[in-house]
Write a protein that holds these residues in place. Structure first.
Motif, PDB file in Angstrom:
ATOM      1  N   ALA A 186       1.019  -1.264  -0.142  1.00 26.72           N
ATOM      2  CA  ALA A 186      -0.093  -0.073  -0.051  1.00 26.72           C
ATOM      3  C   ALA A 186       0.796   1.294  -0.050  1.00 26.72           C
ATOM      4  O   ALA A 186       0.599   2.177  -0.767  1.00 26.72           O
ATOM      5  CB  ALA A 186      -0.881  -0.062   1.024  1.00 26.72           C
ATOM      6  N   ASP A 187       1.900   1.376   0.756  1.00 29.35           N
ATOM      7  CA  ASP A 187       2.807   2.487   0.859  1.00 29.35           C
ATOM      8  C   ASP A 187       3.462   2.563  -0.301  1.00 29.35           C
ATOM      9  O   ASP A 187       3.521   3.579  -0.968  1.00 29.35           O
ATOM     10  CB  ASP A 187       3.950   2.127   1.909  1.00 29.35           C
ATOM     11  CG  ASP A 187       3.408   2.319   3.438  1.00 29.35           C
ATOM     12  OD1 ASP A 187       2.188   2.916   3.492  1.00 29.35           O
ATOM     13  OD2 ASP A 187       4.069   2.023   4.336  1.00 29.35           O
ATOM     14  N   LEU A 188       4.060   1.429  -1.068  1.00 32.61           N
ATOM     15  CA  LEU A 188       4.663   1.832  -2.404  1.00 32.61           C
ATOM     16  C   LEU A 188       3.908   1.945  -3.498  1.00 32.61           C
ATOM     17  O   LEU A 188       4.304   2.752  -4.425  1.00 32.61           O
ATOM     18  CB  LEU A 188       5.216   0.259  -2.702  1.00 32.61           C
ATOM     19  CG  LEU A 188       6.445   0.061  -1.751  1.00 32.61           C
ATOM     20  CD1 LEU A 188       6.705  -1.549  -2.214  1.00 32.61           C
ATOM     21  CD2 LEU A 188       7.477   0.661  -1.985  1.00 32.61           C
ATOM     22  N   CYS A 189       2.470   1.811  -3.368  1.00 35.17           N
ATOM     23  CA  CYS A 189       1.832   2.493  -4.303  1.00 35.17           C
ATOM     24  C   CYS A 189       0.772   3.508  -4.043  1.00 35.17           C
ATOM     25  O   CYS A 189      -0.291   3.828  -4.737  1.00 35.17           O
ATOM     26  CB  CYS A 189       0.538   1.034  -4.710  1.00 35.17           C
ATOM     27  SG  CYS A 189       1.263  -0.327  -5.442  1.00 35.17           S
ATOM     28  N   VAL A 224      -1.846   3.872  -1.710  1.00 36.03           N
ATOM     29  CA  VAL A 224      -2.923   3.746  -1.341  1.00 36.03           C
ATOM     30  C   VAL A 224      -3.128   3.172   0.113  1.00 36.03           C
ATOM     31  O   VAL A 224      -2.056   2.764   0.965  1.00 36.03           O
ATOM     32  CB  VAL A 224      -3.665   2.679  -2.296  1.00 36.03           C
ATOM     33  CG1 VAL A 224      -3.647   3.449  -3.765  1.00 36.03           C
ATOM     34  CG2 VAL A 224      -2.823   1.408  -2.346  1.00 36.03           C
ATOM     35  N   SER A 225      -4.189   3.027   0.622  1.00 38.37           N
ATOM     36  CA  SER A 225      -4.295   2.478   2.105  1.00 38.37           C
ATOM     37  C   SER A 225      -4.151   0.719   1.980  1.00 38.37           C
ATOM     38  O   SER A 225      -4.418   0.457   1.144  1.00 38.37           O
ATOM     39  CB  SER A 225      -5.652   2.698   2.637  1.00 38.37           C
ATOM     40  OG  SER A 225      -6.625   2.098   2.121  1.00 38.37           O
ATOM     41  N   ARG A 226      -3.965   0.207   3.161  1.00 38.89           N
ATOM     42  CA  ARG A 226      -3.870  -1.281   3.233  1.00 38.89           C
ATOM     43  C   ARG A 226      -5.309  -1.683   3.114  1.00 38.89           C
ATOM     44  O   ARG A 226      -5.333  -2.850   2.445  1.00 38.89           O
ATOM     45  CB  ARG A 226      -3.261  -1.567   4.625  1.00 38.89           C
ATOM     46  CG  ARG A 226      -2.979  -2.932   4.914  1.00 38.89           C
ATOM     47  CD  ARG A 226      -2.984  -3.425   6.396  1.00 38.89           C
ATOM     48  NE  ARG A 226      -4.046  -3.033   7.051  1.00 38.89           N
ATOM     49  CZ  ARG A 226      -5.393  -3.668   6.990  1.00 38.89           C
ATOM     50  NH1 ARG A 226      -5.451  -4.740   6.208  1.00 38.89           N
ATOM     51  NH2 ARG A 226      -6.458  -3.543   7.565  1.00 38.89           N
ATOM     52  N   GLN A 227      -6.183  -1.066   3.548  1.00 41.20           N
ATOM     53  CA  GLN A 227      -7.673  -1.672   3.288  1.00 41.20           C
ATOM     54  C   GLN A 227      -7.841  -1.443   1.778  1.00 41.20           C
ATOM     55  O   GLN A 227      -8.447  -2.340   1.551  1.00 41.20           O
ATOM     56  CB  GLN A 227      -8.774  -0.650   4.015  1.00 41.20           C
ATOM     57  CG  GLN A 227      -8.597  -0.600   5.288  1.00 41.20           C
ATOM     58  CD  GLN A 227      -7.435   0.428   5.902  1.00 41.20           C
ATOM     59  OE1 GLN A 227      -6.743   0.863   5.471  1.00 41.20           O
ATOM     60  NE2 GLN A 227      -7.597   0.535   7.430  1.00 41.20           N
ATOM     61  N   THR A 228      -7.333  -0.733   0.859  1.00 39.56           N
ATOM     62  CA  THR A 228      -7.552  -0.552  -0.345  1.00 39.56           C
ATOM     63  C   THR A 228      -6.843  -2.219  -1.052  1.00 39.56           C
ATOM     64  O   THR A 228      -7.552  -2.710  -1.768  1.00 39.56           O
ATOM     65  CB  THR A 228      -7.005   0.529  -1.265  1.00 39.56           C
ATOM     66  OG1 THR A 228      -7.750   1.598  -0.825  1.00 39.56           O
ATOM     67  CG2 THR A 228      -7.037   0.213  -2.717  1.00 39.56           C
ATOM     68  N   ALA A 281      -9.035  -5.029   0.044  1.00 34.56           N
ATOM     69  CA  ALA A 281     -10.257  -4.914  -0.752  1.00 34.56           C
ATOM     70  C   ALA A 281     -10.043  -5.667  -2.245  1.00 34.56           C
ATOM     71  O   ALA A 281     -10.762  -6.458  -2.802  1.00 34.56           O
ATOM     72  CB  ALA A 281     -11.172  -3.752  -0.828  1.00 34.56           C
ATOM     73  N   ILE A 282      -8.858  -5.393  -2.966  1.00 31.67           N
ATOM     74  CA  ILE A 282      -8.500  -5.743  -3.947  1.00 31.67           C
ATOM     75  C   ILE A 282      -8.136  -7.199  -4.215  1.00 31.67           C
ATOM     76  O   ILE A 282      -8.879  -7.934  -4.743  1.00 31.67           O
ATOM     77  CB  ILE A 282      -7.214  -4.826  -4.815  1.00 31.67           C
ATOM     78  CG1 ILE A 282      -7.721  -3.550  -4.986  1.00 31.67           C
ATOM     79  CG2 ILE A 282      -6.818  -5.603  -5.886  1.00 31.67           C
ATOM     80  CD1 ILE A 282      -6.546  -2.410  -5.382  1.00 31.67           C
ATOM     81  N   GLU A 283      -7.251  -7.640  -3.076  1.00 36.80           N
ATOM     82  CA  GLU A 283      -7.104  -9.000  -3.074  1.00 36.80           C
ATOM     83  C   GLU A 283      -8.003  -9.858  -2.796  1.00 36.80           C
ATOM     84  O   GLU A 283      -8.402 -10.979  -2.989  1.00 36.80           O
ATOM     85  CB  GLU A 283      -6.151  -8.955  -1.955  1.00 36.80           C
ATOM     86  CG  GLU A 283      -4.648  -8.749  -2.007  1.00 36.80           C
ATOM     87  CD  GLU A 283      -3.740  -9.142  -0.957  1.00 36.80           C
ATOM     88  OE1 GLU A 283      -2.536  -8.777  -1.167  1.00 36.80           O
ATOM     89  OE2 GLU A 283      -4.220  -9.514   0.044  1.00 36.80           O
TER      90      GLU A 283
END
Length: 66
Positions: free
Chosen positions: A20-23, A25-29, A32-34
């Motif tokens: 998430a940090d590298l992209c 976005v939030s960890r929750q995002t 949710a994608i996974e």
């Protein structure tokens, strides 16, 4: 649409939080994608693929392909 993000992320030893940090976005995002609860934008899909050193085609596919 299914994805292989969790599998690829775990093979690289990257946590959801780190991805998430590298992209940016939030960890929750990422979670949710996974879990196929959220389809990322095209821009985010390419960012995930680049970060995981995979192609977008490899990360995302039709449900019958996984």
């Amino acid at each position: 649409m299914k994805n292989r993000i969790k599998e690829c992320r775990e093979k690289k030893g990257i946590s959801q939080g780190k991805l998430a940090d590298l992209c940016n976005v939030s960890r929750q995002t990422i979670n949710a994608i996974e879990n196929n609860k959220y389809d990322p934008s095209l821009q985010l899909a390419f960012k995930l693929a680049k970060t995981l050193e995979m192609t977008v085609d490899h990360l995302f596919c039709d449900e019958g392909e996984i």
